[in-house]
Design a protein around this motif. Structure first.
Motif, PDB file in Angstrom:
ATOM      1  N   ARG A 127       4.032 -55.891 -26.630  1.00 22.72           N
ATOM      2  CA  ARG A 127       4.718 -56.338 -27.834  1.00 22.72           C
ATOM      3  C   ARG A 127       5.345 -57.686 -27.504  1.00 22.72           C
ATOM      4  O   ARG A 127       5.965 -57.841 -26.448  1.00 22.72           O
ATOM      5  N   THR A 128       5.168 -58.651 -28.390  1.00 29.94           N
ATOM      6  CA  THR A 128       5.583 -60.027 -28.094  1.00 29.94           C
ATOM      7  C   THR A 128       6.388 -60.596 -29.257  1.00 29.94           C
ATOM      8  O   THR A 128       6.034 -60.413 -30.415  1.00 29.94           O
ATOM      9  N   TRP A 129       7.458 -61.305 -28.910  1.00 27.99           N
ATOM     10  CA  TRP A 129       8.263 -62.024 -29.894  1.00 27.99           C
ATOM     11  C   TRP A 129       8.525 -63.436 -29.371  1.00 27.99           C
ATOM     12  O   TRP A 129       8.717 -63.630 -28.164  1.00 27.99           O
ATOM     13  N   SER A 192      11.474 -53.174 -32.197  1.00 27.84           N
ATOM     14  CA  SER A 192      11.889 -54.359 -32.944  1.00 27.84           C
ATOM     15  C   SER A 192      12.879 -55.141 -32.102  1.00 27.84           C
ATOM     16  O   SER A 192      13.450 -54.624 -31.139  1.00 27.84           O
ATOM     17  N   LEU A 193      13.071 -56.395 -32.465  1.00 26.26           N
ATOM     18  CA  LEU A 193      13.950 -57.276 -31.689  1.00 26.26           C
ATOM     19  C   LEU A 193      14.916 -58.001 -32.616  1.00 26.26           C
ATOM     20  O   LEU A 193      14.519 -58.502 -33.677  1.00 26.26           O
ATOM     21  N   LYS A 194      16.171 -58.054 -32.188  1.00 27.75           N
ATOM     22  CA  LYS A 194      17.184 -58.847 -32.873  1.00 27.75           C
ATOM     23  C   LYS A 194      17.690 -59.923 -31.916  1.00 27.75           C
ATOM     24  O   LYS A 194      17.921 -59.647 -30.738  1.00 27.75           O
ATOM     25  N   VAL A 195      17.838 -61.131 -32.439  1.00 34.50           N
ATOM     26  CA  VAL A 195      18.392 -62.240 -31.661  1.00 34.50           C
ATOM     27  C   VAL A 195      19.611 -62.754 -32.410  1.00 34.50           C
ATOM     28  O   VAL A 195      19.496 -63.186 -33.557  1.00 34.50           O
ATOM     29  N   ASN A 196      20.750 -62.670 -31.751  1.00 34.56           N
ATOM     30  CA  ASN A 196      22.029 -63.001 -32.393  1.00 34.56           C
ATOM     31  C   ASN A 196      22.175 -62.253 -33.721  1.00 34.56           C
ATOM     32  O   ASN A 196      22.657 -62.788 -34.722  1.00 34.56           O
ATOM     33  N   GLY A 197      21.737 -60.999 -33.721  1.00 30.40           N
ATOM     34  CA  GLY A 197      21.880 -60.144 -34.886  1.00 30.40           C
ATOM     35  C   GLY A 197      20.792 -60.289 -35.931  1.00 30.40           C
ATOM     36  O   GLY A 197      20.753 -59.522 -36.899  1.00 30.40           O
ATOM     37  N   GLU A 198      19.875 -61.233 -35.767  1.00 29.63           N
ATOM     38  CA  GLU A 198      18.825 -61.470 -36.744  1.00 29.63           C
ATOM     39  C   GLU A 198      17.511 -60.856 -36.271  1.00 29.63           C
ATOM     40  O   GLU A 198      17.110 -61.038 -35.110  1.00 29.63           O
ATOM     41  N   ILE A 200      13.739 -60.549 -35.564  1.00 29.25           N
ATOM     42  CA  ILE A 200      12.679 -61.522 -35.286  1.00 29.25           C
ATOM     43  C   ILE A 200      11.326 -60.843 -35.490  1.00 29.25           C
ATOM     44  O   ILE A 200      11.079 -59.774 -34.937  1.00 29.25           O
ATOM     45  N   PRO A 201      10.431 -61.440 -36.272  1.00 28.48           N
ATOM     46  CA  PRO A 201       9.118 -60.823 -36.477  1.00 28.48           C
ATOM     47  C   PRO A 201       8.290 -60.823 -35.192  1.00 28.48           C
ATOM     48  O   PRO A 201       8.352 -61.760 -34.398  1.00 28.48           O
ATOM     49  N   GLU A 202       7.517 -59.771 -35.012  1.00 29.25           N
ATOM     50  CA  GLU A 202       6.647 -59.658 -33.849  1.00 29.25           C
ATOM     51  C   GLU A 202       5.463 -60.607 -33.991  1.00 29.25           C
ATOM     52  O   GLU A 202       4.988 -60.862 -35.098  1.00 29.25           O
ATOM     53  N   VAL A 203       4.991 -61.117 -32.869  1.00 34.99           N
ATOM     54  CA  VAL A 203       3.850 -62.024 -32.841  1.00 34.99           C
ATOM     55  C   VAL A 203       2.632 -61.271 -32.313  1.00 34.99           C
ATOM     56  O   VAL A 203       2.717 -60.580 -31.294  1.00 34.99           O
ATOM     57  N   SER A 204       1.510 -61.393 -32.994  1.00 34.81           N
ATOM     58  CA  SER A 204       0.275 -60.796 -32.516  1.00 34.81           C
ATOM     59  C   SER A 204      -0.394 -61.736 -31.522  1.00 34.81           C
ATOM     60  O   SER A 204      -0.595 -62.917 -31.810  1.00 34.81           O
ATOM     61  N   ASN A 207      -3.467 -63.441 -32.932  1.00 33.21           N
ATOM     62  CA  ASN A 207      -3.301 -64.502 -33.924  1.00 33.21           C
ATOM     63  C   ASN A 207      -2.378 -65.619 -33.456  1.00 33.21           C
ATOM     64  O   ASN A 207      -2.069 -66.517 -34.228  1.00 33.21           O
ATOM     65  N   LEU A 208      -1.939 -65.539 -32.212  1.00 33.42           N
ATOM     66  CA  LEU A 208      -0.992 -66.526 -31.717  1.00 33.42           C
ATOM     67  C   LEU A 208      -1.655 -67.880 -31.590  1.00 33.42           C
ATOM     68  O   LEU A 208      -2.699 -68.029 -30.952  1.00 33.42           O
ATOM     69  N   ASP A 209      -1.051 -68.910 -32.175  1.00 34.13           N
ATOM     70  CA  ASP A 209      -1.541 -70.270 -32.074  1.00 34.13           C
ATOM     71  C   ASP A 209      -0.972 -70.910 -30.823  1.00 34.13           C
ATOM     72  O   ASP A 209       0.162 -70.636 -30.426  1.00 34.13           O
ATOM     73  N   GLU A 210      -1.734 -71.822 -30.221  1.00 34.17           N
ATOM     74  CA  GLU A 210      -1.233 -72.530 -29.046  1.00 34.17           C
ATOM     75  C   GLU A 210       0.010 -73.341 -29.394  1.00 34.17           C
ATOM     76  O   GLU A 210       0.874 -73.556 -28.563  1.00 34.17           O
ATOM     77  N   LYS A 211       0.138 -73.789 -30.645  1.00 34.93           N
ATOM     78  CA  LYS A 211       1.300 -74.586 -31.020  1.00 34.93           C
ATOM     79  C   LYS A 211       2.560 -73.742 -30.985  1.00 34.93           C
ATOM     80  O   LYS A 211       3.673 -74.257 -30.916  1.00 34.93           O
ATOM     81  N   ASP A 212       2.398 -72.388 -31.030  1.00 29.64           N
ATOM     82  CA  ASP A 212       3.545 -71.493 -30.972  1.00 29.64           C
ATOM     83  C   ASP A 212       4.053 -71.285 -29.565  1.00 29.64           C
ATOM     84  O   ASP A 212       5.095 -70.664 -29.364  1.00 29.64           O
ATOM     85  N   LEU A 213       3.300 -71.754 -28.583  1.00 31.88           N
ATOM     86  CA  LEU A 213       3.695 -71.601 -27.186  1.00 31.88           C
ATOM     87  C   LEU A 213       3.982 -72.965 -26.617  1.00 31.88           C
ATOM     88  O   LEU A 213       3.094 -73.758 -26.334  1.00 31.88           O
ATOM     89  N   LYS A 214       5.264 -73.286 -26.457  1.00 32.72           N
ATOM     90  CA  LYS A 214       5.628 -74.611 -25.987  1.00 32.72           C
ATOM     91  C   LYS A 214       5.361 -74.731 -24.491  1.00 32.72           C
ATOM     92  O   LYS A 214       5.366 -73.738 -23.764  1.00 32.72           O
ATOM     93  N   PRO A 215       5.166 -75.985 -24.002  1.00 27.08           N
ATOM     94  CA  PRO A 215       4.976 -76.173 -22.549  1.00 27.08           C
ATOM     95  C   PRO A 215       6.180 -75.674 -21.783  1.00 27.08           C
ATOM     96  O   PRO A 215       7.310 -75.767 -22.246  1.00 27.08           O
TER      97      PRO A 215
END
Length: 216
Positions: A127-129, A192-198, A200-204, A207-215
């Motif tokens: 599971r990835t966020w 599920s995951l919360k960050v600072n109480g919010e 966060i949608p899970e990432v498949s 379907n993950l784009d390379e632009k979603d993974l920063k260097p």
């Protein structure tokens, strides 16, 4: 670009021979515009960005992992073939094959599996966020079989706390608060995951784009 598809950019192929300059710092030799293929690969809970530089004029072939040069071959007369290397005990092979129209096809294999097959099978066990807070990217990966939690590729050692219907695991990084929730449902355990109480949608991974993974 699909997470499963390497990028092929023929316009980035070198027009003139280019010698790798050893006297330059490695970060100055790292030029994204030269890459003809890029893959984002999860291995043992960590995300790795593999990039290939293939100069058909210069005969150069270079492989980078997370921005670090690991393979360099200059002035190769044979422009097709394969290079092998290991990432955290996983054996990786990049193949360069001829394609119609004097072009080239680039393929990645991990432990003998084609990249697409490897990623599809691995997506069932993770599971990835991914989220960005104050311009800092945070990648959270949960291994379902071991319940290991990785934050930006670092294994966390926090233990879950029992709550009604499941567990909550709390951890913090740079003042950012994370809460990983596990709840029983009719279909098993839902995470599920919360960050600072919010939330966060899970990432498949599929379907993950390379632009979603920063260097890194």
């Amino acid at each position: 670009m699909s997470f499963l598809s390497p990028t092929l950019k023929l316009e980035n192929l070198a027009k003139e021979p280019q010698l790798v300059q050893d006297h330059l710092p490695e970060e100055n030799r790292y030029a994204k515009g030269n890459f003809v293929a890029r893959w984002c690969v999860p291995i043992n809970g960590r995300m790795y960005r593999i990039e290939l530089d293939h100069g058909t004029t210069s005969g150069r072939r270079m492989v980078w992992i997370n921005g670090k040069e690991i393979i360099r071959r200059d002035w190769m007369f044979k422009l097709v073939g394969e290079d092998s290397f290991k990432i955290d005990k996983a054996r990786c092979i990049i193949r360069v094959d001829p394609a119609p129209g004097f072009k080239y096809q680039y393929s990645l294999y991990i432990d003998g599996q084609p990249y697409k097959q490897y990623t599809k099978e691995l997506a069932r066990t993770l599971r990835t966020w991914i989220t960005v807070v104050d311009e800092v990217e945070y990648r959270i990966v949960l291994e379902l079989d071991s319940l290991n939690i990785f934050l930006n590729d670092k294994l966390r050692d926090e233990m879950g706390e029992f709550v009604d219907g499941g567990t909550d695991t709390y951890f913090e990084e740079n003042g950012v608060k994370f809460q990983l929730c596990a709840r029983s449902s009719g279909n098993g355990i839902r995470h599920s995951l919360k960050v600072n109480g919010e939330v966060i949608p899970e990432v498949s991974l599929i379907n993950l784009d390379e632009k979603d993974l920063k260097p890194t």
